[in-house]
Design a protein around this motif. Structure first.
Motif, PDB file in Angstrom:
ATOM      1  N   MET A   1     -10.217  -7.028   8.988  1.00 34.27           N
ATOM      2  CA  MET A   1      -8.962  -6.355   9.471  1.00 34.27           C
ATOM      3  C   MET A   1      -8.152  -5.978   8.568  1.00 34.27           C
ATOM      4  O   MET A   1      -7.073  -6.663   8.146  1.00 34.27           O
ATOM      5  N   ARG A   2      -8.716  -4.826   7.913  1.00 32.94           N
ATOM      6  CA  ARG A   2      -8.046  -4.255   6.682  1.00 32.94           C
ATOM      7  C   ARG A   2      -6.460  -4.021   6.810  1.00 32.94           C
ATOM      8  O   ARG A   2      -5.572  -4.094   6.131  1.00 32.94           O
ATOM      9  N   SER A   3      -6.267  -3.056   7.896  1.00 31.72           N
ATOM     10  CA  SER A   3      -4.877  -2.816   8.305  1.00 31.72           C
ATOM     11  C   SER A   3      -4.034  -4.007   8.281  1.00 31.72           C
ATOM     12  O   SER A   3      -2.819  -3.925   7.681  1.00 31.72           O
ATOM     13  N   LEU A   4      -4.321  -4.937   9.052  1.00 30.46           N
ATOM     14  CA  LEU A   4      -3.546  -6.114   9.183  1.00 30.46           C
ATOM     15  C   LEU A   4      -3.354  -6.859   7.906  1.00 30.46           C
ATOM     16  O   LEU A   4      -2.187  -7.264   7.585  1.00 30.46           O
ATOM     17  N   ALA A   5      -4.365  -7.004   7.095  1.00 34.08           N
ATOM     18  CA  ALA A   5      -4.290  -7.492   5.753  1.00 34.08           C
ATOM     19  C   ALA A   5      -3.332  -6.800   4.919  1.00 34.08           C
ATOM     20  O   ALA A   5      -2.562  -7.187   4.157  1.00 34.08           O
ATOM     21  N   ASP A   6      -3.451  -5.349   4.886  1.00 30.34           N
ATOM     22  CA  ASP A   6      -2.471  -4.662   3.986  1.00 30.34           C
ATOM     23  C   ASP A   6      -0.948  -4.943   4.492  1.00 30.34           C
ATOM     24  O   ASP A   6      -0.236  -4.903   3.743  1.00 30.34           O
ATOM     25  N   GLU A   7      -0.864  -4.636   5.760  1.00 33.58           N
ATOM     26  CA  GLU A   7       0.580  -5.063   6.312  1.00 33.58           C
ATOM     27  C   GLU A   7       1.046  -6.228   5.928  1.00 33.58           C
ATOM     28  O   GLU A   7       2.279  -6.340   5.342  1.00 33.58           O
ATOM     29  N   MET A   8       0.383  -7.422   6.078  1.00 31.17           N
ATOM     30  CA  MET A   8       0.762  -8.734   5.890  1.00 31.17           C
ATOM     31  C   MET A   8       1.161  -8.831   4.282  1.00 31.17           C
ATOM     32  O   MET A   8       2.306  -9.556   3.888  1.00 31.17           O
ATOM     33  N   ILE A   9       0.260  -8.323   3.507  1.00 32.95           N
ATOM     34  CA  ILE A   9       0.474  -8.432   2.169  1.00 32.95           C
ATOM     35  C   ILE A   9       1.800  -7.696   1.450  1.00 32.95           C
ATOM     36  O   ILE A   9       2.405  -7.844   0.654  1.00 32.95           O
ATOM     37  N   ALA A  10       1.893  -6.338   2.213  1.00 34.27           N
ATOM     38  CA  ALA A  10       3.244  -5.579   2.002  1.00 34.27           C
ATOM     39  C   ALA A  10       4.237  -6.429   2.273  1.00 34.27           C
ATOM     40  O   ALA A  10       5.287  -6.459   1.610  1.00 34.27           O
ATOM     41  N   ARG A  11       4.308  -7.212   3.653  1.00 26.41           N
ATOM     42  CA  ARG A  11       5.354  -8.026   3.888  1.00 26.41           C
ATOM     43  C   ARG A  11       5.467  -9.193   3.039  1.00 26.41           C
ATOM     44  O   ARG A  11       6.957  -9.878   3.040  1.00 26.41           O
TER      45      ARG A  11
END
Length: 221
Positions: free
Chosen positions: A76-86
């Motif tokens: 789930m790369r997109s979700l991982a990127d988004e959660m790390i950004a947050r």
């Protein structure tokens, strides 16, 4: 990447109360929604407990979401990127400056499932379920589970046996009464007849930290 999931997770981790209207949702849609939110929250809390540094926390989040580029796992790369950004922006409140926030400092998250048999029935959970994990291990991560139902017999026993507190109201069906008595954390045998005739606002409270069941009358609202 367009999803409400990051907003939901960050809101829960900041102590918000979210109510989901499920009237027009099918049982499978309810199961999917609850499972995705609960599973991802469980992954994030587990990553937080396992990490000792912010750098390690980022790695744990990616690994929990099966996104490990070194191992060739897209996950789930997109979700991982988004959660790390947050995480970096502070919306996901896991960091306190340059250090990791202790899990005990986060608000407790209680997942409330109304009409529970639509989600927690044995047939739907026969291949495994995050709700079994939450009922068994959730307290270590500050995640609780509240189950609301008039059909005790339709709920997975692996979840029922892990509930520490039961609020039992009137039950007209004899099978449901027997199952409620059998699964109570304290002895309900002496209240078998009362369970059939309890009035509005009357409830029996049985919990693992009391030896006896407590009858309670709730004042009218």
């Amino acid at each position: 990447y367009q999803s409400s999931l990051p907003d939901i997770l960050c809101a829960l981790e900041r102590g918000r109360c979210l109510i989901v209207e499920t009237t027009l949702m099918s049982e499978f849609e309810q199961f999917l929604l609850n499972t995705v939110v609960a599973r991802t929250l469980f992954v994030l809390r587990r990553a937080l407990r396992a990490a000792e540094t912010p750098e390690r926390l980022r790695e744990e989040i990616r690994q929990g979401l099966r996104n490990d580029e070194d191992q060739g796992q897209v996950g789930m790369r997109s979700l991982a990127d988004e959660m790390i950004a947050r995480l970096e922006s502070g919306e996901l409140p896991y960091l306190d400056g340059d250090s990791i926030r202790a899990p005990d400092e986060l608000p407790h998250v209680n997942i409330v499932i109304e009409e529970a048999p639509s989600i927690l029935n044995p047939q739907r959970m026969r291949f495994g379920s995050v709700f079994r994990d939450v009922s068994r291990q959730g307290r270590k991560f500050g995640i609780g589970l509240t189950v609301i139902s008039q059909q005790v017999t339709e709920i997975d026993k692996g979840v029922l046996t892990q509930l520490n507190t039961e609020l039992t109201l009137a039950l007209g069906n004899a099978d449901e009464r027997r199952e409620a008595i059998r699964n109570a954390s304290a002895d309900l045998e002496g209240f078998a007849k009362e369970l059939q005739v309890l009035g509005r606002g009357q409830v029996l409270v049985s919990t693992s930290f009391r030896d006896v069941t407590l009858p309670v009358q709730i004042p009218k609202y």
